[in-house]
Write an enzyme that holds these catalytic residues in place. Structure first.
Site, short mmCIF file in Angstrom:
data_model
loop_
_atom_site.label_atom_id
_atom_site.label_comp_id
_atom_site.label_asym_id
_atom_site.label_seq_id
_atom_site.Cartn_x
_atom_site.Cartn_y
_atom_site.Cartn_z
N ASP A 162 1.09 -1.57 0.01
CA ASP A 162 -0.06 -0.06 0.17
C ASP A 162 0.76 1.21 -0.03
OD1 ASP A 162 -2.02 -1.93 0.16
OD2 ASP A 162 -2.70 -1.40 2.21
N ASP A 183 -0.62 -4.25 -3.72
CA ASP A 183 -1.55 -2.95 -3.79
C ASP A 183 -0.66 -1.57 -3.73
OD1 ASP A 183 -3.59 -4.72 -3.95
OD2 ASP A 183 -3.93 -4.40 -1.94
#
Length: 197
Positions: A162, A183
């Site tokens: 992330d 991600d």
């Protein structure tokens, strides 16, 4: 490939005025941040906090080379800021919070850099989350971008999981380096990544 063409055609109808046109905008004030004491502040957060709330004149915060070990938060009342480093290889903001750490951070609050402000520009600077995700795979965000009409030129975003939260609003990334494993770009932002890798 179809979704990319569709995305770009939809995005091209959206106007991203201020950040893309920053070269022609005039800077009303320049603040210098220097770890060695040669500027107005030694901390990026102190420089951002010195910009008046509800500012509507472009303010440049020039950050001299160095590793700034701090979390930086640009509140939504701090618009029209240009955060400019000496180069992404020499100027970086680094911190190591992660989701579920001993301080109780979640994904959002783990971010090294967070911007809620609209009309924000960053140039030639690195945003890095130093948490080593190999120890425990968990979100550790380098940058969390909420504000509308934000632009990033020749910046680096470095993390593991992330890395870049392209959360809300219209954003433009040109010549940026984005590094992560899982991600590493996520969110609902309507963004263009031009010559970014």
């Amino acid at each position: 490939m179809r979704w990319l063409v569709l995305f770009l055609s939809v995005f091209s109808s959206i106007t991203l005025r201020a950040p893309v046109a920053i070269a022609s905008a005039s800077i009303a004030r320049t603040i210098v941040v220097d770890l060695k004491g040669g500027g107005n502040f030694k901390s990026i957060q102190q420089a951002i906090d010195s910009v008046p709330d509800n500012n509507n004149n472009w303010t440049k915060i020039h950050v001299a080379s160095g590793v700034y070990r701090e979390k930086v938060n640009v509140r939504n009342t701090k618009s029209y800021i240009v955060l400019e480093g000496d180069g992404a290889q020499t100027t970086s903001i680094e911190w190591g919070d992660y989701n579920g750490d001993s301080s109780g951070h979640d994904t959002e609050t783990s971010a090294t850099f967070t911007s809620y402000a609209s009309n924000f520009v960053a140039k030639r600077i690195t945003f890095k989350n130093t948490y080593n995700g190999f120890a425990k795979l968990t979100p550790a965000v380098a940058a969390w971008i909420f504000g509308d009409k934000s632009a990033f030129y020749y910046c680096s975003f470095i993390g593991f999981q992330d890395t870049l939260a392209d959360t809300l609003g219209r954003h433009y990334f040109k010549g940026c380096y984005i590094e992560g494993v899982t991600d590493f770009i996520f969110g609902y932002g309507q963004s263009i990544y031009e010559v970014s890798f």
